[in-house]
Motif scaffolding. Structure first.
Motif, short mmCIF file in Angstrom:
data_model
loop_
_atom_site.label_atom_id
_atom_site.label_comp_id
_atom_site.label_asym_id
_atom_site.label_seq_id
_atom_site.Cartn_x
_atom_site.Cartn_y
_atom_site.Cartn_z
N UNK A 195 42.38 80.24 15.22
CA UNK A 195 42.81 80.97 16.44
C UNK A 195 41.37 81.30 17.40
N UNK A 196 41.83 81.78 18.62
CA UNK A 196 40.81 82.06 19.52
C UNK A 196 40.29 80.87 20.18
N UNK A 197 39.36 81.03 21.19
CA UNK A 197 38.77 79.95 22.08
C UNK A 197 37.64 79.33 21.26
N UNK A 198 37.22 78.07 21.67
CA UNK A 198 35.72 77.63 21.35
C UNK A 198 34.94 77.86 22.55
N UNK A 199 33.55 77.92 22.13
CA UNK A 199 32.68 77.88 23.27
C UNK A 199 31.84 76.55 23.06
N UNK A 200 31.59 76.04 24.00
CA UNK A 200 30.71 74.83 24.06
C UNK A 200 29.47 75.02 25.12
N UNK A 201 28.39 74.81 24.21
CA UNK A 201 27.08 75.37 24.76
C UNK A 201 26.64 74.51 25.91
N UNK A 202 26.25 74.83 27.11
CA UNK A 202 25.78 74.06 28.00
C UNK A 202 24.31 74.21 27.91
N UNK A 203 23.56 75.38 27.55
CA UNK A 203 22.28 75.55 27.36
C UNK A 203 22.15 76.97 26.27
N UNK A 204 21.16 77.75 25.93
CA UNK A 204 21.21 78.70 25.21
C UNK A 204 21.93 80.01 25.78
N UNK A 205 22.04 80.01 26.98
CA UNK A 205 22.86 81.28 27.53
C UNK A 205 24.15 81.07 28.10
N UNK A 206 24.42 79.88 28.30
CA UNK A 206 25.83 79.54 29.10
C UNK A 206 26.47 78.66 28.26
N UNK A 207 27.82 78.57 28.58
CA UNK A 207 28.88 77.77 27.79
C UNK A 207 30.26 77.68 28.65
N UNK A 208 30.87 76.61 28.19
CA UNK A 208 32.11 76.31 28.75
C UNK A 208 33.23 76.94 27.48
N UNK A 209 34.42 77.66 28.03
CA UNK A 209 35.23 78.28 27.28
C UNK A 209 36.60 78.59 27.94
N UNK A 210 37.44 78.92 27.45
CA UNK A 210 38.94 79.27 28.03
C UNK A 210 39.17 80.77 27.82
N UNK A 211 40.46 81.09 28.03
CA UNK A 211 40.71 82.50 28.11
C UNK A 211 41.64 82.86 26.86
N UNK A 212 41.63 82.12 25.89
CA UNK A 212 42.38 82.33 24.75
C UNK A 212 41.90 83.91 24.03
#
Ligand code: CTP
Length: 408
Positions: A195-212
């Motif tokens: 369940x839920x989204x996954x977070x894909x790290x860009x660097x230690x403070x930023x990520x790519x994700x979605x609205x789940x």
């Protein structure tokens, strides 16, 4: 732990002498861990005050259909949508008649008509009014439409008569409501849900994700636990507390989810992939925070994540049923059918995330259940009600499969 824990229940109290027992019902439901919103009809306010119910429920009491202040807080449609269950207790002969005719001439009847949640009624009235054919016809109409009728019991009445028509004791009403949420359909079954989204790290403070929001997956986990299953819920970061009786494995990235799913899925009875898995991750996340440079544009190189559910459905110790979701914005059924076949799924649950009522984060959903042989539509209802319908269909499919392949 009570089946009513964390359930959102509207208690609607109509105007009879038993209205005071409505207050006791609110107290007992609250003790079971339910969240309560109370509707008091105009008649009920002759017997009991909004303040009493506010103190017991911990929320403002709802009284008027067209009240500017109340509509600005939680309006009647929002209230109707909020509920997992609505119970009218006591339900007078008049309220029963108005519900039977689909009237919407006060807040109570309007919310009963507008809610996608199941509605239960606990009648209370004089024994002669109860016995009247008009009342009995109204009740049988409501019962045919799926409303749960709780009680009444027989005994001495406030008016001095003796006979059927007394409101069932609040404790007995609570038990009847709790039973709605209990079935043994998945007893002895092991279920794994993502369940839920996954977070894909860009660097230690930023990520790519979605609205789940994770709401659908969490509702499914709860429905499985209520049906008696042992449930493992593998969840990305969401703002929800895990349902009781569920083992939670918290993950962040698609690769974390991949690892946890492949460890938990083998030999399970049911695997449901409700997570919104990022299709791609950043190839080389920076180890320190990326600093803004002089360039107007920068690029990230993304690499594809494993298709987790497709791998699960091709495992040697494959779960007996593997079920995925297809959240689409266009060509819903077509995309969903193709996805089901390509990923080797037993069922895919298709939902239209472009519709405002059923999109990401919404409380409601409407879905299509698609297998190789069948397609079934579940119309707009709360995510919990949809989850219960899905789980019921899956439990039945598991049961049928066990009958045709005993011992498998
Ligand atoms: N899923 C998965 N692993 C992935 C991507 C998706 O297990 N890497 C699962 C989801 O949990 C869901 C189903 O596959 O049950 C469909 O997800 P979706 O993102 O709609 O499918 P994709 O194959 O990624 O297709 P699309 O091109 O539409 O993104």
């Amino acid at each position: 732990m009570s089946q009513l824990h964390q359930r959102r229940v509207i208690v609607a109290i109509s105007g009879g002498i038993a209205a005071y027992k409505g207050a006791e019902l609110v107290r007992q439901l609250k003790k079971q861990g339910a969240s309560i919103r109370v509707i008091l009809s105009r008649g009920a306010r002759e017997f009991i005050t909004p303040l009493t119910l506010q103190a017991l429920s911990g929320e403002p009491t709802h009284t008027e259909l067209l009240d500017e202040k109340a509509e600005a807080g939680m309006g009647h449609i929002a209230l109707a949508r909020w509920a997992d269950l609505m119970v009218v207790a006591p339900a007078t002969a008049d309220v029963i008649a108005r519900l039977a005719h689909g009237r919407a001439d006060d807040l109570l009847t309007t919310v009963a008509l507008a809610t996608p949640a199941p509605v239960a009624i606990a009648p209370a009235m004089n024994q002669q009014m109860w016995a009247n054919q008009a009342t009995q016809d109204n009740l049988s109409q409501l019962s045919k439409r799926g409303l749960q009728i709780i009680g009444p019991e027989a005994g001495e009445q406030a008016c001095g008569d003796v006979g059927p028509g007394r409101l069932l004791a609040p404790g007995a009403i609570v038990t009847a409501l709790a039973e709605r949420f209990t079935s043994r359909q998945l007893e002895q079954r092991r279920v794994v849900i993502t369940a839920g989204p996954t977070l894909e790290a860009i660097d230690p403070v930023r990520f790519l994700s979605n609205h789940s929001s994770g709401k659908m997956g969490y509702a499914l986990a709860r429905a499985c636990a209520d049906a008696g299953a042992r449930v493992v819920l593998i969840s990305g970061p969401v703002e929800l507390s895990p349902p009781d009786r569920v083992k939670l494995i918290s993950i962040t990235s698609a690769l974390d989810l991949h690892k946890a799913a492949l460890a938990e899925a083998p030999g399970a009875d049911l695997f449901i992939g409700a997570a919104a898995v990022a299709d791609y991750r950043v190839q080389h996340p920076a180890s320190g925070k990326m600093k803004k440079g002089d360039d107007d544009t920068i690029s990230l190189t993304l690499v594809q994540n494993p298709d987790i559910i497709a791998e699960v459905s091709h495992l040697e110790r494959r779960p007996k049923m593997v079920v995925g979701f297809a959240a689409e914005t266009h060509n819903l059924l077509e995309h969903a059918r193709t996805k089901r076949a390509n990923k080797g799924l037993d069922m895919i649950i298709a939902n239209d995330v472009s519709a405002p009522q059923t999109g990401f984060g919404s409380e409601l959903n409407a879905v299509h259940l698609i297998t190789a042989a069948t397609e079934e539509q579940l119309t707009l209802a709360s995510k919990q009600v949809i989850a219960e319908q899905i789980i019921s269909a899956l439990a039945e499919a598991l049961h049928q499969a066990a009958k045709s392949h005993p011992g498998s």
